[in-house]
Design a protein around this motif. Structure first.
Motif: not given
Length: 127
Positions: A11-13, A55-59, A83-85, A87-92
């Motif tokens: 969420e902070a990112i 819900p949001a774009a990937a970063i 990649r921050l999906t 759905k706000n999941e941070l994945k390597e």
């Protein structure tokens, strides 16, 4: 009334990225995120607008650390991608690898801090 603190690093990112004014798609921008008194620096890029069903774009994110890729190798600047999906999941998104000169140049031009590499420990040969 103060804004609520983010509940997760993800969420902070997302909040830090969303606060960037005038962002253009497919451009890498510096991003410094502090969560629970820990600050991490990134280059961040949103490559496309969010889809209607997301819900949001990937970063896309990259950070540079200093360390050894293997115990026998010298200390180098290394890149780590995420990649921050939506759905706000941070994945390597890849393995940690030696940072390219191009990435180091982008990092420096963005004004992000870069730890100095230690000296090799070898003395210069005397003349």
């Amino acid at each position: 009334m103060e804004p609520e603190a983010p509940e997760s690093a993800e969420e902070a990112i997302r909040e830090a990225f969303s606060s960037i004014k005038g962002y253009q798609l497919k451009t890498w921008v510096p991003l410094s995120v502090t969560f629970r008194n820990n600050t991490v620096h990134f280059l961040a890029c949103q490559k496309r607008q969010k889809a209607f069903t997301e819900p949001a774009a990937a970063i896309h994110l990259v950070t540079i650390t200093t360390g050894r890729l293997k115990p026998v190798l010298p200390v180098t600047h290394n890149s780590h991608t995420f990649r921050l999906t939506g759905k706000n999941e941070l994945k390597e998104t890849g393995l940690v690898s030696k940072a390219t000169p191009e990435l180091l140049s982008k990092w420096a031009k963005a004004g992000l801090p870069l730890a100095a590499l230690p000296h090799s420990g070898q003395k210069d040969s005397e003349k």
